[in-house]
Motif scaffolding. Structure first.
Motif, PDB file in Angstrom:
ATOM      1  N   THR A  18       0.972  -1.164   0.030  1.00  0.00           N
ATOM      2  CA  THR A  18       0.222   0.097  -0.004  1.00  0.00           C
ATOM      3  C   THR A  18       1.061   1.050   0.044  1.00  0.00           C
ATOM      4  N   LEU A  19       1.964   1.129   0.786  1.00  0.00           N
ATOM      5  CA  LEU A  19       2.962   2.328   0.952  1.00  0.00           C
ATOM      6  C   LEU A  19       3.533   2.701  -0.386  1.00  0.00           C
ATOM      7  N   MET A  20       3.820   1.513  -1.242  1.00  0.00           N
ATOM      8  CA  MET A  20       4.600   2.023  -2.300  1.00  0.00           C
ATOM      9  C   MET A  20       3.890   2.658  -3.239  1.00  0.00           C
ATOM     10  N   ALA A  21       2.839   2.884  -3.319  1.00  0.00           N
ATOM     11  CA  ALA A  21       2.295   4.198  -4.338  1.00  0.00           C
ATOM     12  C   ALA A  21       1.991   5.382  -3.645  1.00  0.00           C
ATOM     13  N   GLY A  22       2.616   5.736  -2.553  1.00  0.00           N
ATOM     14  CA  GLY A  22       2.448   6.855  -1.755  1.00  0.00           C
ATOM     15  C   GLY A  22       3.636   7.488  -1.536  1.00  0.00           C
ATOM     16  N   GLN A  23       3.798   8.684  -1.072  1.00  0.00           N
ATOM     17  CA  GLN A  23       4.773   9.646  -1.038  1.00  0.00           C
ATOM     18  C   GLN A  23       5.688   9.125   0.297  1.00  0.00           C
ATOM     19  N   TRP A  25       6.616   6.343   0.927  1.00  0.00           N
ATOM     20  CA  TRP A  25       7.405   5.059   0.340  1.00  0.00           C
ATOM     21  C   TRP A  25       9.001   5.116   0.744  1.00  0.00           C
ATOM     22  N   GLU A  26       9.628   6.157   0.597  1.00  0.00           N
ATOM     23  CA  GLU A  26      11.055   6.170   0.535  1.00  0.00           C
ATOM     24  C   GLU A  26      11.500   5.897   2.176  1.00  0.00           C
ATOM     25  N   SER A  27      10.882   6.666   2.931  1.00  0.00           N
ATOM     26  CA  SER A  27      11.130   6.580   4.407  1.00  0.00           C
ATOM     27  C   SER A  27      10.765   5.032   4.864  1.00  0.00           C
ATOM     28  N   ALA A  28       9.623   4.363   4.608  1.00  0.00           N
ATOM     29  CA  ALA A  28       9.210   2.876   4.502  1.00  0.00           C
ATOM     30  C   ALA A  28      10.088   2.124   4.067  1.00  0.00           C
ATOM     31  N   LEU A  51      12.318  -4.578  -3.591  1.00  0.00           N
ATOM     32  CA  LEU A  51      11.314  -3.677  -3.037  1.00  0.00           C
ATOM     33  C   LEU A  51      11.143  -2.637  -4.277  1.00  0.00           C
ATOM     34  N   GLU A  52      12.274  -2.122  -4.960  1.00  0.00           N
ATOM     35  CA  GLU A  52      12.050  -1.157  -5.903  1.00  0.00           C
ATOM     36  C   GLU A  52      11.401  -1.892  -7.134  1.00  0.00           C
ATOM     37  N   ALA A  53      11.497  -3.330  -7.305  1.00  0.00           N
ATOM     38  CA  ALA A  53      11.252  -3.828  -8.614  1.00  0.00           C
ATOM     39  C   ALA A  53       9.644  -3.982  -8.413  1.00  0.00           C
ATOM     40  N   THR A  54       9.151  -4.342  -6.889  1.00  0.00           N
ATOM     41  CA  THR A  54       7.768  -4.554  -6.809  1.00  0.00           C
ATOM     42  C   THR A  54       7.114  -3.190  -6.999  1.00  0.00           C
ATOM     43  N   ARG A  55       7.605  -2.140  -6.744  1.00  0.00           N
ATOM     44  CA  ARG A  55       6.994  -0.863  -6.573  1.00  0.00           C
ATOM     45  C   ARG A  55       6.911  -0.497  -8.190  1.00  0.00           C
ATOM     46  N   GLU A  56       7.821  -0.845  -9.029  1.00  0.00           N
ATOM     47  CA  GLU A  56       7.628  -0.383 -10.436  1.00  0.00           C
ATOM     48  C   GLU A  56       6.437  -1.331 -11.127  1.00  0.00           C
ATOM     49  N   ASP A  57       6.348  -2.661 -10.555  1.00  0.00           N
ATOM     50  CA  ASP A  57       5.473  -3.404 -11.062  1.00  0.00           C
ATOM     51  C   ASP A  57       3.974  -2.895 -10.455  1.00  0.00           C
ATOM     52  N   LEU A  58       3.999  -2.499  -9.346  1.00  0.00           N
ATOM     53  CA  LEU A  58       2.578  -1.843  -8.876  1.00  0.00           C
ATOM     54  C   LEU A  58       2.298  -0.644  -9.495  1.00  0.00           C
ATOM     55  N   ASP A  93       9.374  -7.117  16.869  1.00  0.00           N
ATOM     56  CA  ASP A  93       9.084  -5.770  17.648  1.00  0.00           C
ATOM     57  C   ASP A  93       9.619  -4.684  16.781  1.00  0.00           C
ATOM     58  N   GLU A  94      10.734  -4.970  16.180  1.00  0.00           N
ATOM     59  CA  GLU A  94      11.235  -3.545  15.292  1.00  0.00           C
ATOM     60  C   GLU A  94      10.190  -3.630  13.871  1.00  0.00           C
ATOM     61  N   LEU A  95       9.692  -4.646  13.419  1.00  0.00           N
ATOM     62  CA  LEU A  95       8.773  -4.531  12.392  1.00  0.00           C
ATOM     63  C   LEU A  95       7.408  -3.705  12.772  1.00  0.00           C
ATOM     64  N   ARG A  96       6.954  -4.051  14.008  1.00  0.00           N
ATOM     65  CA  ARG A  96       5.640  -3.436  14.339  1.00  0.00           C
ATOM     66  C   ARG A  96       6.144  -1.878  14.532  1.00  0.00           C
ATOM     67  N   ARG A  97       7.329  -1.336  15.008  1.00  0.00           N
ATOM     68  CA  ARG A  97       7.891  -0.276  15.007  1.00  0.00           C
ATOM     69  C   ARG A  97       7.726   0.451  13.829  1.00  0.00           C
ATOM     70  N   ILE A  98       8.390  -0.199  12.619  1.00  0.00           N
ATOM     71  CA  ILE A  98       8.381   0.384  11.393  1.00  0.00           C
ATOM     72  C   ILE A  98       6.887   0.511  10.794  1.00  0.00           C
ATOM     73  N   LEU A  99       6.037  -0.678  11.150  1.00  0.00           N
ATOM     74  CA  LEU A  99       4.636  -0.442  10.690  1.00  0.00           C
ATOM     75  C   LEU A  99       4.048   0.812  11.409  1.00  0.00           C
ATOM     76  N   ALA A 100       4.147   0.963  12.775  1.00  0.00           N
ATOM     77  CA  ALA A 100       3.552   1.954  13.450  1.00  0.00           C
ATOM     78  C   ALA A 100       3.861   3.394  12.975  1.00  0.00           C
ATOM     79  N   GLU A 101       4.956   3.688  12.587  1.00  0.00           N
ATOM     80  CA  GLU A 101       5.640   4.844  12.022  1.00  0.00           C
ATOM     81  C   GLU A 101       5.211   5.105  10.694  1.00  0.00           C
ATOM     82  N   SER A 102       4.933   4.057  10.035  1.00  0.00           N
ATOM     83  CA  SER A 102       4.386   4.117   8.685  1.00  0.00           C
ATOM     84  C   SER A 102       2.959   4.323   8.332  1.00  0.00           C
TER      85      SER A 102
END
Length: 139
Positions: A18-23, A25-28, A51-58, A93-102
């Motif tokens: 979902t974030l790949m199509a938004g602004q 994305w770079e920080s995520a 991740l970059e290839a997936t974003r281009e495909d999306l 735990d680290e993944l949850r933190r990244i998701l919460a920030e995003s």
């Protein structure tokens, strides 16, 4: 931690795509690559490229109206995150933190879901159906 891993992987994969199509994305992306760098450093560079290839495909799929590709990409990243969590449970735990920030960067409106319910009742039976929350008070 089996069901918890599966749920976190589903959430992470969906959020990432979902974030790949938004602004945001770079920080995520930076957060996700740093996660792999810390826990599977030998794969971090490849994951960044994936991740970059997936974003281009999306983005291409969205421009062409291909709705199936987003679902496929989401499933792919859910599986990748699940495998990372199985191999390294301490990542959670680290993944949850990244998701919460995003999460604030996610759009407020979620896609609508078509819910179809049906039921048959006979005699003095009752049926309570809901597509979402339901509160029943019987006296």
């Amino acid at each position: 931690m089996g069901p918890e891993i599966a749920e976190l992987a589903r959430t992470a994969g969906t959020t990432m795509v979902t974030l790949m199509a938004g602004q945001a994305w770079e920080s995520a992306r930076e957060g996700l690559v740093s996660l792999w760098q810390r826990f599977q450093p030998d794969r971090a560079e490849a994951v960044g490229g994936e991740l970059e290839a997936t974003r281009e495909d999306l983005l291409l799929a969205q421009r062409s109206g291909d709705t199936d590709t987003e679902s496929e990409l989401t499933a792919e990243w859910q599986a990748r995150v699940r495998r990372l969590l199985v191999a390294r449970p301490e990542v959670a735990d680290e993944l949850r933190r990244i998701l919460a920030e995003s999460s604030p960067a996610l759009p407020e409106s979620r896609p609508s879901v078509d819910v179809r319910l049906s039921a048959e009742v006979s005699g003095s039976g009752r049926v309570y159906q809901a597509g979402r929350d339901q509160h029943i008070t019987e006296r």
